[in-house]
Each structure stands twice: as C-alpha cells, then as structure tokens.
Design an enzyme around this catalytic site. Structure first.
Site, PDB file in Angstrom:
ATOM      1  N   SER A  87      45.483  27.161  35.145  1.00  0.00           N
ATOM      2  CA  SER A  87      44.098  27.448  34.755  1.00  0.00           C
ATOM      3  C   SER A  87      43.749  28.893  35.087  1.00  0.00           C
ATOM      4  O   SER A  87      44.513  29.598  35.752  1.00  0.00           O
ATOM      5  CB  SER A  87      43.125  26.508  35.478  1.00  0.00           C
ATOM      6  OG  SER A  87      42.993  26.885  36.844  1.00  0.00           O
ATOM      7  N   SER A  89      41.215  29.944  36.999  1.00  0.00           N
ATOM      8  CA  SER A  89      40.285  30.034  38.132  1.00  0.00           C
ATOM      9  C   SER A  89      40.609  31.170  39.094  1.00  0.00           C
ATOM     10  O   SER A  89      39.761  31.559  39.896  1.00  0.00           O
ATOM     11  CB  SER A  89      40.251  28.714  38.897  1.00  0.00           C
ATOM     12  OG  SER A  89      41.460  28.498  39.598  1.00  0.00           O
ATOM     13  N   LYS A 144      43.717  28.818  45.662  1.00  0.00           N
ATOM     14  CA  LYS A 144      42.487  29.595  45.795  1.00  0.00           C
ATOM     15  C   LYS A 144      42.714  30.671  46.860  1.00  0.00           C
ATOM     16  O   LYS A 144      43.738  30.710  47.528  1.00  0.00           O
ATOM     17  CB  LYS A 144      41.307  28.720  46.215  1.00  0.00           C
ATOM     18  CG  LYS A 144      41.039  27.507  45.339  1.00  0.00           C
ATOM     19  CD  LYS A 144      40.535  27.869  43.948  1.00  0.00           C
ATOM     20  CE  LYS A 144      40.320  26.612  43.099  1.00  0.00           C
ATOM     21  NZ  LYS A 144      39.953  26.946  41.699  1.00  0.00           N
ATOM     22  N   SER A 252      35.406  28.538  38.622  1.00  0.00           N
ATOM     23  CA  SER A 252      36.297  27.993  39.636  1.00  0.00           C
ATOM     24  C   SER A 252      35.621  26.848  40.373  1.00  0.00           C
ATOM     25  O   SER A 252      34.513  26.995  40.885  1.00  0.00           O
ATOM     26  CB  SER A 252      36.694  29.088  40.636  1.00  0.00           C
ATOM     27  OG  SER A 252      37.432  28.546  41.713  1.00  0.00           O
TER      28      SER A 252
END
Length: 304
Positions: A87, A89, A144, A252
């Site tokens: 993705s 994010s 992250k 996100s």
C-alpha cells in the site's frame, strides 16, 4: 498468513532435520557397510541387499532438503526477512512495488511462532521504520515509522505534530513542534488531489512525509486514551508500547486510529530496498495488476 508460513517452515525444518539425523547416525552407516561388503565380493543376505537398493523417495528428498530449509529458517527467523510493500501508507519513503529487507534481530532475537524474546538486543529508536504485528489482528504485518517511545506525549493537530519526550502528565512542559519544512519542487497531483512533500526531522532521523492539504483530519475516528489525556488528538505512550504513523499522513491507518504497538508485536527494522517494480495502472490511476512494467533501480538502497 505470515504466522502460517512461519509454522510451515518450523515443521519442515523439524521433520527434515529428524530424518537427516537418523540417516547420519543409523541408516547411512548400515548402507555404507552393505555397499563395502558388496564391493569386495562378500555374500549378502536379503536384509543387506535391501539396504543398498534405491532409497525411499520421501527420505531421500527430506535428507537432501534439510540443509537448504535450515539455512532459510535461520535467515528468515533470526536475521533478515523479505517483505513486499502492498500500500501507499509509507509514501514517499516506500512505494507500492518496493521489496524490502527487515532486520529481525534489531529489537531482540525472537522465536518465530509466539515471538517471545530469546536474546534482548536493542529498543526501537524514534524515526525507525518498523515492521510489526497489527495489534487488532496479529496475523497481519504492518509497516510504519516509530514516532513515540514509552512515556512520550504526542499531539497531532492541523497536520502538525508536537511531542514531549518521556514525560509524566504532571511534568509535561510546552510541546515541541517537529522540525518540518516544505520542499518547493516536491508537489504533485493524483486521484486524491494536490499532495506536498515535506522534510521532517524526528530525533536523529531526517526523512520525507507526504501531506494532502485538502484532506480533512479524521479526528472523530482517533483512538481515545482514557484517563490520561485532555484532548482527542493527544496521546501518552504507555510503558512497553510505541506510537507509529505512516509517512503518508493523510492516507495511513496507524496509531492515531487504533492505538499503540506492544513491544512483543515488533518484528524488526526495515533497512534496505533490494528491488522495486513499477506497476501498471488503469485510466483511473488504480493498480489493476501486480505484473511489473519496469524496474525502479534508483530506489534500491538503504531505507531512511
């Protein structure tokens, strides 16, 4: 899926290892002895002749595969594991189509199934790009950036981040705004509208983040921490936990929405992009296929 693969790898390593050991200490010596007697012309009984017949295919393959599987098991479980970015994010740091290596021992050497720490090494640092088990479904791996360490007080409001390091509620002074500045040549548009890239300094780490100015803040969906904070956009990181966010701040799902990452959930630190593929998009800008159309050689290298 990640836990399932780890379980399969453990079972294969254990099974082929048992076969390899038994063969080394029992079957191979008997087999070699029978072959030696046959070579010098000594008579062989039926049992000895059976020992030099073609081996069972399952046993032969298990014995041959064990060294390869064992190396893969050690590398993937304790040293480095490859991941694919699914993705956007973490844009602009990581893009869809990036394939990365995660250093598994960065946050402690852990056994592969239940992730209990076997050998402590070091703790996450503010600014690390970390892979972890999603707290709401540990079968899923997330990636992250580590924003808040245990004891940190964090505010994210009006697309600005403020942080007080390692403070108790009664001892927190004024918030310190993170050092961010807009890069004039880093504005672009896509299906979400105009997006701007900023440089951000987080601890000793300087990296880039992506902001969509027209995107509204989803404060009503923010994770609510009880009996600790005053405002809906404020969090205090508990001991043994971490606050993480995606570099693509308006696209996100991260700690702002589901809370903190327990230390036990940490998988490792993302350290290197080893290959990156450009993926074809349709007329609306979406990804219709995972078939690569080009290799982005310029993206190969260390992750900041």
């Amino acid at each position: 899926m990640a836990n399932t693969f780890a379980l399969i790898l453990v079972i294969l390593t254990f099974f082929t290892g048992i076969v390899w050991v038994i063969d080394k200490v029992r079957w191979a010596p008997v087999r070699d002895k029978a072959r030696q007697r046959a070579q010098v012309g000594e008579p062989l009984n039926e049992k000895m002749r059976n020992n030099i017949q073609p081996e069972n295919v399952l046993i032969e393959n298990a014995r041959s595969l064990f060294p390869v599987i064992a190396v893969v098991f050690v590398l993937r479980s304790f040293l480095y594991e490859p991941f694919q970015i699914p993705s956007g994010s973490m844009m602009p740091t990581l893009l869809i189509g990036d394939f990365i290596l995660v250093e598994k021992y960065s946050y402690g050497v852990k056994e592969p199934l239940w992730h209990n720490t076997l050998i402590p090494t070091s703790k996450p640092k503010r600014g690390d790009v970390a892979v972890f088990k999603y707290p709401e479904d540990t079968r899923i791996d997330f990636i992250k950036r580590v924003i808040g360490l245990p004891g940190d007080r964090i505010v994210y409001k009006d697309k600005q981040m403020y942080l007080v390091s390692n403070c108790a509620k009664e001892q927190c002074g004024s918030y310190k705004k993170l050092d961010t500045h807009f890069l004039q040549d880093k504005t672009f548009s896509d299906e979400r509208g105009v997006q701007k890239i900023y440089n951000e300094v987080l601890g000793k780490t300087e990296h880039q983040i992506l902001i969509t100015p027209i995107a509204g803040e989803r404060i009503s969906r923010y994770f609510q921490q009880q009996d600790t904070v005053t405002y809906q956009y404020e969090w205090v990181v508990p001991q043994g936990h971490y606050f993480v966010m995606g570099d693509n701040r308006d696209n996100s799902e991260d700690s702002r929405f589901w809370g903190f990452v327990p230390e036990k959930n940490l998988v490792g630190k993302a350290v290197f992009t080893w290959i990156s593929f450009e993926l074809d998009r349709d007329a609306n800008g979406f990804l219709p296929t995972w078939i690569p159309s080009a290799v982005r050689f310029g993206r190969i290298g260390k992750i900041k």
